[in-house]
Design a protein around this motif. Structure first.
Motif, PDB file in Angstrom:
ATOM      1  N   HIS A 141       0.802  -1.218   0.000  1.00  0.00           N
ATOM      2  CA  HIS A 141       0.000   0.000   0.000  1.00  0.00           C
ATOM      3  C   HIS A 141       0.841   1.277   0.000  1.00  0.00           C
ATOM      4  O   HIS A 141       0.753   2.102  -0.909  1.00  0.00           O
ATOM      5  N   ALA A 142       1.640   1.447   1.062  1.00  0.00           N
ATOM      6  CA  ALA A 142       2.332   2.728   1.200  1.00  0.00           C
ATOM      7  C   ALA A 142       3.311   3.003   0.051  1.00  0.00           C
ATOM      8  O   ALA A 142       3.268   4.094  -0.538  1.00  0.00           O
ATOM      9  N   PRO A 143       4.182   2.055  -0.293  1.00  0.00           N
ATOM     10  CA  PRO A 143       5.127   2.350  -1.373  1.00  0.00           C
ATOM     11  C   PRO A 143       4.459   2.767  -2.693  1.00  0.00           C
ATOM     12  O   PRO A 143       4.933   3.675  -3.376  1.00  0.00           O
ATOM     13  N   SER A 144       3.328   2.133  -3.020  1.00  0.00           N
ATOM     14  CA  SER A 144       2.669   2.501  -4.284  1.00  0.00           C
ATOM     15  C   SER A 144       2.087   3.910  -4.211  1.00  0.00           C
ATOM     16  O   SER A 144       2.207   4.692  -5.162  1.00  0.00           O
ATOM     17  N   LEU A 186      12.818   8.062   3.524  1.00  0.00           N
ATOM     18  CA  LEU A 186      11.383   8.087   3.847  1.00  0.00           C
ATOM     19  C   LEU A 186      10.972   7.043   4.880  1.00  0.00           C
ATOM     20  O   LEU A 186       9.819   7.028   5.314  1.00  0.00           O
ATOM     21  N   ASP A 187      11.872   6.145   5.252  1.00  0.00           N
ATOM     22  CA  ASP A 187      11.510   5.105   6.224  1.00  0.00           C
ATOM     23  C   ASP A 187      12.686   4.836   7.162  1.00  0.00           C
ATOM     24  O   ASP A 187      13.335   3.792   7.071  1.00  0.00           O
ATOM     25  N   VAL A 188      12.938   5.832   8.028  1.00  0.00           N
ATOM     26  CA  VAL A 188      14.028   5.727   9.004  1.00  0.00           C
ATOM     27  C   VAL A 188      13.500   6.218  10.362  1.00  0.00           C
ATOM     28  O   VAL A 188      12.397   6.765  10.446  1.00  0.00           O
ATOM     29  N   ILE A 205      11.954  -0.952  10.232  1.00  0.00           N
ATOM     30  CA  ILE A 205      12.164   0.022  11.309  1.00  0.00           C
ATOM     31  C   ILE A 205      10.828   0.636  11.741  1.00  0.00           C
ATOM     32  O   ILE A 205      10.581   0.834  12.935  1.00  0.00           O
ATOM     33  N   SER A 206       9.929   0.902  10.791  1.00  0.00           N
ATOM     34  CA  SER A 206       8.643   1.495  11.166  1.00  0.00           C
ATOM     35  C   SER A 206       7.809   0.527  11.988  1.00  0.00           C
ATOM     36  O   SER A 206       7.123   0.939  12.933  1.00  0.00           O
ATOM     37  N   ALA A 207       7.847  -0.762  11.639  1.00  0.00           N
ATOM     38  CA  ALA A 207       7.120  -1.761  12.428  1.00  0.00           C
ATOM     39  C   ALA A 207       7.693  -1.812  13.837  1.00  0.00           C
ATOM     40  O   ALA A 207       6.952  -1.866  14.823  1.00  0.00           O
ATOM     41  N   LEU A 221       9.235   0.621  15.480  1.00  0.00           N
ATOM     42  CA  LEU A 221       8.923   1.842  16.225  1.00  0.00           C
ATOM     43  C   LEU A 221       7.460   1.881  16.660  1.00  0.00           C
ATOM     44  O   LEU A 221       7.138   2.328  17.760  1.00  0.00           O
ATOM     45  N   ARG A 222       6.562   1.404  15.782  1.00  0.00           N
ATOM     46  CA  ARG A 222       5.147   1.353  16.164  1.00  0.00           C
ATOM     47  C   ARG A 222       4.953   0.383  17.323  1.00  0.00           C
ATOM     48  O   ARG A 222       4.242   0.684  18.283  1.00  0.00           O
ATOM     49  N   LEU A 223       5.605  -0.761  17.247  1.00  0.00           N
ATOM     50  CA  LEU A 223       5.512  -1.750  18.320  1.00  0.00           C
ATOM     51  C   LEU A 223       6.032  -1.164  19.638  1.00  0.00           C
ATOM     52  O   LEU A 223       5.384  -1.274  20.685  1.00  0.00           O
ATOM     53  N   SER A 236       3.726  -9.709   8.004  1.00  0.00           N
ATOM     54  CA  SER A 236       4.527  -9.278   6.855  1.00  0.00           C
ATOM     55  C   SER A 236       3.790  -8.247   6.014  1.00  0.00           C
ATOM     56  O   SER A 236       3.929  -8.232   4.799  1.00  0.00           O
ATOM     57  N   TRP A 237       2.997  -7.400   6.628  1.00  0.00           N
ATOM     58  CA  TRP A 237       2.257  -6.290   6.016  1.00  0.00           C
ATOM     59  C   TRP A 237       1.065  -6.761   5.175  1.00  0.00           C
ATOM     60  O   TRP A 237       0.252  -5.941   4.779  1.00  0.00           O
ATOM     61  N   ASP A 238       0.960  -8.049   4.836  1.00  0.00           N
ATOM     62  CA  ASP A 238      -0.143  -8.427   3.942  1.00  0.00           C
ATOM     63  C   ASP A 238      -1.304  -9.057   4.722  1.00  0.00           C
ATOM     64  O   ASP A 238      -1.177  -9.427   5.891  1.00  0.00           O
ATOM     65  N   GLY A 264      -0.417  -3.813  12.534  1.00  0.00           N
ATOM     66  CA  GLY A 264       0.645  -2.981  11.972  1.00  0.00           C
ATOM     67  C   GLY A 264       0.204  -2.168  10.776  1.00  0.00           C
ATOM     68  O   GLY A 264       0.753  -1.089  10.512  1.00  0.00           O
ATOM     69  N   ASN A 265      -0.773  -2.662  10.044  1.00  0.00           N
ATOM     70  CA  ASN A 265      -1.347  -1.865   8.953  1.00  0.00           C
ATOM     71  C   ASN A 265      -2.763  -2.370   8.639  1.00  0.00           C
ATOM     72  O   ASN A 265      -3.239  -3.354   9.226  1.00  0.00           O
ATOM     73  N   ASP A 266      -3.435  -1.692   7.731  1.00  0.00           N
ATOM     74  CA  ASP A 266      -4.836  -2.022   7.441  1.00  0.00           C
ATOM     75  C   ASP A 266      -4.968  -3.355   6.704  1.00  0.00           C
ATOM     76  O   ASP A 266      -5.960  -4.073   6.864  1.00  0.00           O
ATOM     77  N   TYR A 300      -3.714   0.545  10.726  1.00  0.00           N
ATOM     78  CA  TYR A 300      -2.713   1.612  10.591  1.00  0.00           C
ATOM     79  C   TYR A 300      -2.534   1.888   9.104  1.00  0.00           C
ATOM     80  O   TYR A 300      -2.420   0.943   8.313  1.00  0.00           O
ATOM     81  N   ASP A 301      -2.529   3.107   8.679  1.00  0.00           N
ATOM     82  CA  ASP A 301      -2.337   3.602   7.289  1.00  0.00           C
ATOM     83  C   ASP A 301      -3.538   4.426   6.835  1.00  0.00           C
ATOM     84  O   ASP A 301      -3.393   5.422   6.184  1.00  0.00           O
ATOM     85  N   ASP A 302      -4.764   3.921   7.109  1.00  0.00           N
ATOM     86  CA  ASP A 302      -5.987   4.452   6.502  1.00  0.00           C
ATOM     87  C   ASP A 302      -5.903   4.356   4.976  1.00  0.00           C
ATOM     88  O   ASP A 302      -5.880   5.365   4.266  1.00  0.00           O
TER      89      ASP A 302
HETATM   90  C1  IPT Z   1       4.480   1.578   5.789  1.00  0.00           C
HETATM   91  C2  IPT Z   1       3.019   1.185   5.821  1.00  0.00           C
HETATM   92  O1  IPT Z   1       2.432   1.612   7.028  1.00  0.00           O
HETATM   93  C3  IPT Z   1       2.852  -0.314   5.683  1.00  0.00           C
HETATM   94  O2  IPT Z   1       1.484  -0.609   5.479  1.00  0.00           O
HETATM   95  C4  IPT Z   1       3.687  -0.876   4.524  1.00  0.00           C
HETATM   96  O3  IPT Z   1       3.085  -0.487   3.300  1.00  0.00           O
HETATM   97  C5  IPT Z   1       5.107  -0.374   4.638  1.00  0.00           C
HETATM   98  O4  IPT Z   1       5.140   1.049   4.669  1.00  0.00           O
HETATM   99  C6  IPT Z   1       5.974  -0.846   3.502  1.00  0.00           C
HETATM  100  O5  IPT Z   1       7.301  -0.593   3.790  1.00  0.00           O
HETATM  101  S1  IPT Z   1       4.541   3.354   5.715  1.00  0.00           S
HETATM  102  C7  IPT Z   1       6.215   3.773   5.455  1.00  0.00           C
HETATM  103  C8  IPT Z   1       6.316   5.183   4.953  1.00  0.00           C
HETATM  104  C9  IPT Z   1       6.939   3.635   6.751  1.00  0.00           C
END
Ligand code: IPT
Length: 268
Positions: free
Chosen positions: A13-16, A87-89, A131-133, A135-137, A158-160, A184-186, A212-214
Motif C-alpha cells: 500500500h504505502a510504497p505505491s 522516507l523510512d528511518v 524500522i517502522s514496524a 517503532l510502532r511496536l 509481513s504487512w499483507d 501494523g497496517n490495514d 494503521y495507514d488508513d
Molecule cells: C508503511 C506502511 O504503514 C505499511 O502498510 C507498509 O506499506 C510499509 O510502509 C511498507 O514498507 S509506511 C512507510 C512510509 C513507513
C-alpha cells in the motif's frame, strides 16, 4: 531534470501511494522520476541503485526502504556526492528525512482502547526487519506500560492480509485471551477481521480491531476500520519539495508528519 526513487515492493500500500505522489509532485516541478524497485532486505541493492542513478547523472534520490539507523547513516556517508532523502528511518537517525511520527497515532490507539475498558491487547506489528514496524511496536508497548498493562501477545506479520489472518489463527490456536488487536497496517487488519469472522468472533462486540495507514478501502471493511491515517500524498510532496532545493551547503529541515487517529466502527 530527473529525480530517482528507490523503493520496496510497489505491491504494498504505502510504497505505491508514495510513488504516485512523488511522480505527481515531481512533474509539477518539471522533473521526471526514475524508479528502482528493490528487495528490502538488501542494502547492497540500494547502493547498486544509487550507482546506476549516478551513472545517469541523477543526483537527487528519495529512498523509501526501511532502514535501521547505522545502515541509513552509512549509505548517506558513502553517497555525499548526491542528495539522498530517506522516507523510512527513525526520527533520531540523523539522516535527511521526511517521515511520519511513529508515536502519536499509536499512543492514541492505546489510550482509546484503555478508555473503552480493554486490558488484553494483542499486538500484531508488521515485519520485524522494518524500522517502522519496530517503532510502532515500541510505542504500543510503552503506551500500554504507562497504563500498567503488558501485551496479551506479540506476533509479527509481513504487512499483507494473509499474515494478519495467520496471526489471528495462531492467537486462537494458542488460546490467547484478548479483547483487542492493534495491527501494523490495514491490510493485516483486514486479514484479522476475516479470521475473526471465520471463528465466529464478533467485531467489535467481542474483539476490537485497530489498523494503521488508513488505506482507501479501510472505510469499506466490515465493520469499517478504526485506524491511523498516514497522509502519503503529503509525504511525497514534502519529500520532493525538500530534496529538489537541497544542496550540500544548505539542506532544508527534516520533516515529521503527524499520524492521525481515525475513529470508525471496529472498536467498542
Ligand atoms: C508503511 C506502511 O504503514 C505499511 O502498510 C507498509 O506499506 C510499509 O510502509 C511498507 O514498507 S509506511 C512507510 C512510509 C513507513
Amino acid at each position: 531534470l530527473t529525480l530517482g526513487l528507490i523503493t520496496t515492493s510497489l505491491a504494498l500500500h504505502a510504497p505505491s501511494q508514495i510513488a504516485a505522489s512523488v511522480k505527481k509532485h515531481a512533474r509539477e516541478a518539471h522533473y521526471q522520476v526514475l524508479i528502482s524497485m528493490i528487495d528490502e532486505h538488501d542494502p547492497l541493492a540500494i547502493q547498486q541503485s544509487i550507482n546506476e542513478f549516478k551513472s545517469q547523472f541523477v543526483d537527487k534520490i528519495l529512498i523509501n526502504v526501511p532502514l535501521e539507523t547505522p545502515v541509513a547513516q552509512a549509505l548517506a556517508a558513502q553517497n555525499n556526492d548526491v542528495m539522498c532523502l530517506f522516507l523510512d528511518v527513525a526520527p533520531d537517525s540523523g539522516v535527511f528525512h521526511v517521515i511520519f511520527d511513529p508515536a502519536n497515532g499509536t499512543q492514541e490507539s492505546v489510550k482509546r482502547l484503555h478508555e473503552l475498558g480493554h486490558h488484553s491487547v494483542a499486538l500484531m506489528p508488521g515485519p520485524q526487519h522494518s524500522i517502522s514496524a519496530q517503532l510502532r511496536l515500541a510505542s504500543w508497548v510503552t503506551s500500554l506500560a504507562e497504563l500498567g498493562l503488558t501485551p496479551a501477545a506479540i506476533i509479527f506479520g509481513s504487512w499483507d492480509a494473509q499474515s494478519g489472518y495467520d496471526d489471528v489463527r495462531q492467537l486462537i490456536e494458542n488460546k490467547v485471551e484478548f479483547s483487542a488487536i492493534l495491527a501494523g497496517n490495514d491490510q493485516m487488519a483486514l486479514g484479522a477481521l476475516s479470521a475473526l469472522n471465520q471463528a465466529n468472533i464478533a467485531v467489535p462486540a467481542q474483539v476490537s480491531v485497530i489498523g494503521y495507514d488508513d488505506s482507501y478501502e479501510s472505510a469499506f471493511f466490515i465493520p469499517s476500520l478504526t485506524t491511523v491515517r498516514l497522509d502519503l500524498d503529503a509525504q511525497g510532496k514534502e519529500a520532493v519539495a525538500r530534496v529538489l532545493v537541497a544542496t550540500q551547503e544548505n539542506r532544508p529541515a527534516n520533516c515529521i508528519l503527524p499520524a492521525e487517529f481515525v475513529l470508525r466502527d471496529s472498536i467498542l
